[in-house]
Design an enzyme around this catalytic site. Structure first.
Site, mmCIF file in Angstrom:
data_model
loop_
_atom_site.group_PDB
_atom_site.id
_atom_site.type_symbol
_atom_site.label_atom_id
_atom_site.label_comp_id
_atom_site.label_asym_id
_atom_site.label_seq_id
_atom_site.Cartn_x
_atom_site.Cartn_y
_atom_site.Cartn_z
ATOM 1 N N GLU A 52 0.904 -1.330 -0.223
ATOM 2 C CA GLU A 52 0.096 -0.732 0.017
ATOM 3 C C GLU A 52 0.653 1.456 -0.148
ATOM 4 O O GLU A 52 0.678 1.883 -0.427
ATOM 5 C CB GLU A 52 -0.588 0.541 1.199
ATOM 6 N N ASP A 53 1.793 1.288 0.963
ATOM 7 C CA ASP A 53 2.589 2.425 1.187
ATOM 8 C C ASP A 53 3.884 2.094 0.527
ATOM 9 O O ASP A 53 4.536 3.677 0.797
ATOM 10 C CB ASP A 53 2.558 3.090 2.458
#
Ligand code: NDP
Ligand code: ZN
Length: 192
Positions: free
Chosen positions: A66-67
């Site tokens: 996600e990051d």
């Protein structure tokens, strides 16, 4: 524990630390981001009594795709299909391409937050037991962090809204781990 298990675990912690090296939490002290995934794995083992190595590894990796620039393929090759499947389940909004999400995130687009918030409420009850455990420990860590201090730039209504939203996600995770559920209820009621 066997050397193989320890090797696997340390390899995983090292991988997550390298991937998150430039990231910071949103608290006023800008705590290194890696404290969060390590803390989530720690909650699972120490508080939830979860000793399944692959669930703990998925917790350590839960925010990498996600990051950061991490891909599911990379996770599968390094840590196997079961860890990868759990990380997939706990990764936000699979419907938008990563480049689009990055762009929207850069613009601090409120629409993206709403889509991803709704997505988490809807997917929580349909998740596997393993993914539910990681999601519970993740929420417990983040809610405790919010009780500890208010993130940079957040107002009290923003914090309250986060608690209301998290409570809806948590409702979809119930019946998975009694201790984690009790601790989530305590932090929701501001009693821990
Ligand atoms: P944000 O991305 O704005 O922030 C929350 C997330 O930041 C956490 O889930 C956590 O995610 C991470 N985080 C980093 N540092 C901290 C910290 N110190 N304390 C707590 N969390 C930290 O929110 P979301 O995009 O996750 O949105 C959640 C919901 O909040 C939305 O669905 C919406 O309902 C609401 N919202 C309200 C807004 C408003 O202005 N009122 C604006 C945006 C959202 P991680 O585990 O991935 O690190
Ligand atoms: Zn997280």
């Amino acid at each position: 524990p066997s050397t193989i298990i320890l090797q696997d675990l340390i390899r995983c912690i090292n991988f997550a630390a390298i991937k998150h090296k430039d990231q910071r939490r949103k608290d006023p002290e800008s705590t290194p981001y890696i404290n969060h995934p390590i803390g989530v794995a720690h909650i699972l083992l120490e508080e939830g009594g979860v000793s399944d190595l692959e669930v703990l590894e998925a917790a350590l990796l839960h925010d990498t795709v996600e990051d950061t620039d991490t891909s599911f393929e990379e996770i599968e090759a390094m840590f196997g299909p079961r860890v990868c499947a759990i990380v997939r389940e706990v990764t936000d909004d699979k419907t938008l391409p990563k480049a689009t999400r990055k762009l929207l995130q850069a613009q601090k687009n409120k629409v993206l937050t709403l889509i991803s918030g709704k997505f988490q409420i809807e997917t929580a009850p349909k998740s596997s037991k393993e993914a539910k455990l990681v999601k519970m420990a993740d929420k417990l860590y983040n809610l405790r962090d919010l009780r500890r201090c208010t993130p940079e730039g957040w107002t009290q209504p923003r914090v309250d809204e986060y608690f209301e939203w998290a409570s809806k996600v948590i409702d979809g995770l119930r019946g998975t781990n009694k201790i984690l559920e009790e601790k989530l209820d305590l932090v929701l009621k501001n009693k821990s």
